[in-house]
Design an enzyme around this catalytic site. Sequence first.
Site, PDB file in Angstrom:
ATOM      1  N   GLY A  42       0.831  -1.201   0.000  1.00 14.57           N
ATOM      2  CA  GLY A  42       0.000   0.000   0.000  1.00 14.57           C
ATOM      3  C   GLY A  42       0.860   1.243   0.000  1.00 14.57           C
ATOM      4  O   GLY A  42       1.995   1.226   0.496  1.00 14.57           O
TER       5      GLY A  42
ATOM      6  N   GLN B  70       3.225   9.899   0.918  1.00 21.43           N
ATOM      7  CA  GLN B  70       4.512   9.216   1.030  1.00 21.43           C
ATOM      8  C   GLN B  70       5.436   9.515  -0.141  1.00 21.43           C
ATOM      9  O   GLN B  70       6.632   9.249  -0.070  1.00 21.43           O
ATOM     10  CB  GLN B  70       4.306   7.702   1.174  1.00 21.43           C
ATOM     11  CG  GLN B  70       3.590   7.341   2.481  1.00 21.43           C
ATOM     12  CD  GLN B  70       3.449   5.849   2.624  1.00 21.43           C
ATOM     13  OE1 GLN B  70       2.497   5.263   2.129  1.00 21.43           O
ATOM     14  NE2 GLN B  70       4.407   5.226   3.295  1.00 21.43           N
TER      15      GLN B  70
ATOM     16  N   CYS C 200       5.865  -0.088   7.362  1.00 23.43           N
ATOM     17  CA  CYS C 200       5.516   1.091   6.576  1.00 23.43           C
ATOM     18  C   CYS C 200       6.726   1.516   5.767  1.00 23.43           C
ATOM     19  O   CYS C 200       7.843   1.551   6.294  1.00 23.43           O
ATOM     20  CB  CYS C 200       5.080   2.215   7.510  1.00 23.43           C
ATOM     21  SG  CYS C 200       4.605   3.707   6.630  1.00 23.43           S
ATOM     22  N   LEU C 201       6.509   1.847   4.491  1.00 26.72           N
ATOM     23  CA  LEU C 201       7.615   2.254   3.628  1.00 26.72           C
ATOM     24  C   LEU C 201       8.266   3.538   4.132  1.00 26.72           C
ATOM     25  O   LEU C 201       9.412   3.820   3.813  1.00 26.72           O
ATOM     26  CB  LEU C 201       7.120   2.443   2.194  1.00 26.72           C
ATOM     27  CG  LEU C 201       6.526   1.190   1.533  1.00 26.72           C
ATOM     28  CD1 LEU C 201       6.041   1.495   0.130  1.00 26.72           C
ATOM     29  CD2 LEU C 201       7.533   0.056   1.511  1.00 26.72           C
TER      30      LEU C 201
ATOM     31  N   HIS D 296      -4.609   1.761   7.586  1.00 21.84           N
ATOM     32  CA  HIS D 296      -3.237   2.270   7.694  1.00 21.84           C
ATOM     33  C   HIS D 296      -3.018   3.421   6.700  1.00 21.84           C
ATOM     34  O   HIS D 296      -2.457   4.460   7.047  1.00 21.84           O
ATOM     35  CB  HIS D 296      -2.271   1.098   7.430  1.00 21.84           C
ATOM     36  CG  HIS D 296      -0.819   1.442   7.377  1.00 21.84           C
ATOM     37  ND1 HIS D 296       0.111   0.899   8.240  1.00 21.84           N
ATOM     38  CD2 HIS D 296      -0.117   2.253   6.539  1.00 21.84           C
ATOM     39  CE1 HIS D 296       1.314   1.388   7.947  1.00 21.84           C
ATOM     40  NE2 HIS D 296       1.204   2.195   6.916  1.00 21.84           N
ATOM     41  N   GLU D 297      -3.511   3.243   5.461  1.00 20.43           N
ATOM     42  CA  GLU D 297      -3.287   4.256   4.423  1.00 20.43           C
ATOM     43  C   GLU D 297      -4.127   5.505   4.653  1.00 20.43           C
ATOM     44  O   GLU D 297      -3.661   6.622   4.430  1.00 20.43           O
ATOM     45  CB  GLU D 297      -3.559   3.673   3.030  1.00 20.43           C
ATOM     46  CG  GLU D 297      -2.697   2.472   2.639  1.00 20.43           C
ATOM     47  CD  GLU D 297      -1.202   2.700   2.779  1.00 20.43           C
ATOM     48  OE1 GLU D 297      -0.756   3.858   2.677  1.00 20.43           O
ATOM     49  OE2 GLU D 297      -0.473   1.718   3.014  1.00 20.43           O
TER      50      GLU D 297
ATOM     51  N   HIS E 117      -2.456   7.696   6.996  1.00 20.63           N
ATOM     52  CA  HIS E 117      -1.415   8.520   6.366  1.00 20.63           C
ATOM     53  C   HIS E 117      -2.000   9.842   5.869  1.00 20.63           C
ATOM     54  O   HIS E 117      -1.395  10.901   6.013  1.00 20.63           O
ATOM     55  CB  HIS E 117      -0.802   7.797   5.161  1.00 20.63           C
ATOM     56  CG  HIS E 117       0.372   6.924   5.494  1.00 20.63           C
ATOM     57  ND1 HIS E 117       1.519   7.403   6.059  1.00 20.63           N
ATOM     58  CD2 HIS E 117       0.572   5.595   5.319  1.00 20.63           C
ATOM     59  CE1 HIS E 117       2.380   6.407   6.216  1.00 20.63           C
ATOM     60  NE2 HIS E 117       1.833   5.292   5.787  1.00 20.63           N
TER      61      HIS E 117
HETATM   62 NI    NI Z   1       2.555   3.282   5.735  1.00 25.87          NI
END
Ligand code: NI
Length: 157
Positions: free
Chosen positions: A31, A36, A79-80, A121-122, A125
Amino acid sequence: MISKPVERVDDELRKFLDDMCATMYAAPGIGLAAVQVRVLKRAVVIDVSRDEEARAPMHFINPEITWVSDELSTYDEGCLSIPEIYEEVERPSRCRVNFLDYEGAEQEMECEGLLSTCIQHEVDHLNGILFLDHLSRLKRDRITKKFIKARRLESTG
Ligand code: NI
């Protein structure tokens, strides 16, 4: 940082969504939220299929979670934006989300399992929330210290 609603779903946005997917697959991740890649738009891409042969990207524009289950489940989240840190996070196991799709059509979807965790989660963000914010303060402090220490070791060689 709160991301702003997308006003128009057009070719320019679709090109951006395609680029987001490429970034997500390259990471690799399941995701990615626009913030991000430093774009403050309410756009999310997800692919929980984990199948390189049959990719199934999903696009969520202006996603809004309208319902969550009382039942909770726990996933080892990463998480990236916070590389190499994985922690168990408890979230509602199911949720319902309203969004615009790749074509700009309104959709409503009920999500469960990994998809439910991932969309929550997204959407976090987009509202400036990281998964670490769901952990206890003690745990978060410990991870932050570890992260800073790792950075320091890196910079000193
Ligand atoms: Ni993340």
